[in-house]
Design an enzyme around this catalytic site. Structure first.
Site, PDB file in Angstrom:
ATOM      1  N   HIS A 124       6.623  -0.946 -23.492  1.00  0.00           N
ATOM      2  CA  HIS A 124       7.035  -0.506 -22.153  1.00  0.00           C
ATOM      3  C   HIS A 124       7.346   0.997 -22.098  1.00  0.00           C
ATOM      4  O   HIS A 124       7.441   1.560 -20.997  1.00  0.00           O
ATOM      5  CB  HIS A 124       8.269  -1.274 -21.691  1.00  0.00           C
ATOM      6  CG  HIS A 124       8.046  -2.737 -21.535  1.00  0.00           C
ATOM      7  ND1 HIS A 124       7.010  -3.257 -20.793  1.00  0.00           N
ATOM      8  CD2 HIS A 124       8.719  -3.814 -22.039  1.00  0.00           C
ATOM      9  CE1 HIS A 124       7.050  -4.579 -20.839  1.00  0.00           C
ATOM     10  NE2 HIS A 124       8.065  -4.939 -21.604  1.00  0.00           N
TER      11      HIS A 124
ATOM     12  N   HIS B  76       5.309  -9.889 -21.043  1.00  0.00           N
ATOM     13  CA  HIS B  76       5.543  -8.816 -20.076  1.00  0.00           C
ATOM     14  C   HIS B  76       4.428  -7.775 -20.193  1.00  0.00           C
ATOM     15  O   HIS B  76       3.984  -7.450 -21.294  1.00  0.00           O
ATOM     16  CB  HIS B  76       6.906  -8.163 -20.316  1.00  0.00           C
ATOM     17  CG  HIS B  76       8.029  -9.153 -20.323  1.00  0.00           C
ATOM     18  ND1 HIS B  76       8.633  -9.574 -21.479  1.00  0.00           N
ATOM     19  CD2 HIS B  76       8.618  -9.824 -19.312  1.00  0.00           C
ATOM     20  CE1 HIS B  76       9.567 -10.457 -21.188  1.00  0.00           C
ATOM     21  NE2 HIS B  76       9.574 -10.629 -19.872  1.00  0.00           N
TER      22      HIS B  76
END
Length: 376
Positions: A143, A181
């Site tokens: 991320h 994710h």
């Protein structure tokens, strides 16, 4: 390089990273009497290490990585961001504004070690096809964007590893991200480039913060300029399990990576699609992760002369993370491990997987990405 079947790049310094406590991953709440530790806790990777030591005792070797240098980090990250992160941690860290991401005084150094582990795994994959290089990274990285921390991540380990491979003569790298994710930071790092293919299969969570996480992971995010088509996002519906992930690889991941034909396959290996994970709603089990390990092993053998490396990402139910990661390595090494009391079972596998919804979403993904790839 050793003669072991798994080479784990690991250093205890990565255990010293500690996000602030609160209510699960959020700040403390007055309705919760006792604060709990953040889900990115050290036991996650300690349990994986225990699994490797027990299940693959004779097959596993460890190497201690060097810290990534400033020059190596700047291949992916902006200098101003690195200055801020180093100073933020030196000042004791804390929660980053209104996000779920937090650091302590050890985080910047631990993240440099994690990035170094990912780079070492990439180098090992280029140099030696006999062992599976595995960067047991903490904190995770996928991320982290070039200019900001996000989603428990500070330095983008897999992106830094890809840049290291390119600097050492690889012409192209494929990154397969099965973390539940979306790997938005990895996408951001290579969005305008064709020398790195990024394939991400993830829950359809969209953007979770307008400033720190603007990317959605949608089908429409395909790259731009020279990179158009080289970002392949595949959102998956809640409840996707073993059959759905197997179909995902058969219908999208395998044909795209084979057509791309990279020199190296890197895996962002987050096992938080597991059936018990508190930070997701999918149903993959030990057997499903075994199939994922088989898929990427065959992909690397068929496209990259076996050059494959894994970089650890998420997974937050710390017991199931061990079973899921065990499955990954069972698939990679083509063997089953009999565990006392559990055999080859997964004690968390107890819900049936919905099937029609997964098929419909994969149909949509195939139709969309067929613009760029030969998909059926």
């Amino acid at each position: 390089m050793t003669d072991d079947e798994i080479t784990v790049f690991w250093h205890d310094r990565m255990l010293d990273h500690e996000p602030p406590a609160g209510t699960y991953k959020y700040p403390a709440s007055p309705i919760v009497a006792g604060e709990e530790r953040h889900p990115d806790r050290r036991e996650r990777v300690e349990n994986i290490k225990a699994m490797l030591d027990h299940a693959f005792t004779e097959a596993t070797g460890y190497e201690s990585p060097e810290r990534a240098t400033r020059e190596e980090l700047e291949r992916v990250h902006d200098p101003e961001y690195l200055d801020w992160l180093e100073a933020f941690c030196a000042d004791g860290g804390g929660r980053i504004e209104d996000t779920t991401t937090g650091a302590n005084e050890a985080t910047f150094d631990a993240a440099r070690v994690a990035a170094g582990a990912a780079m070492a795994a990439a180098r090992a994959a280029l140099d030696d096809g006999d062992s599976v290089p595995y960067a047991l990274c903490r904190p995770s990285g996928h991320h982290a964007q070039p200019d900001r921390a996000d989603g428990f991540c500070f330095l983008n380990n897999v992106a830094i590893a890809a840049e290291e491979a390119l600097s050492r003569g690889a012409d192209s790298v494929a990154i397969v991200d099965w973390d539940v994710h979306h790997g938005n930071g990895t996408q951001e790092a290579f969005y305008g480039r064709e020398d790195v293919l990024f394939v991400s299969a993830h829950a359809d969570h969209g953007s979770w913060h307008p400033e720190y996480h603007p990317q959605e992971g949608s089908l429409g995010e395909v790259g731009n300029g020279a990179g158009e088509g080289y970002t392949v996002n595949v959102p998956l519906p809640p409840g996707t399990g073993d059959r759905g992930y197997d179909a995902l690889f058969e219908r999208v991941v395998n044909p795209v990576v084979r057509e791309y034909d990279p020199d190296l396959v890197l895996v962002s290996a987050g096992q938080d699609a597991g059936a018990a994970d508190p930070n997701a709603r999918n149903l993959a089990t030990r057997d499903g992760f075994l199939r994922l390990g088989e898929h990427v092993r065959r992909l690397a053998d068929g496209t990259a002369d076996g050059r494959l490396a894994l970089v650890q990402e998420g997974g937050y139910q710390q017991s199931h993370l061990s079973f899921a990661t065990l499955g990954v390595f069972e698939g990679l090494l083509d063997r089953r491990v009999e565990l006392e009391q559990f055999g080859t079972d997964d004690p968390f596998a107890w819900l049936d997987e919905p099937t029609e919804l997964v098929d419909a979403w994969l149909d949509e993904a195939v139709d969309h990405h067929r613009t760029y790839w030969n998909l059926e």
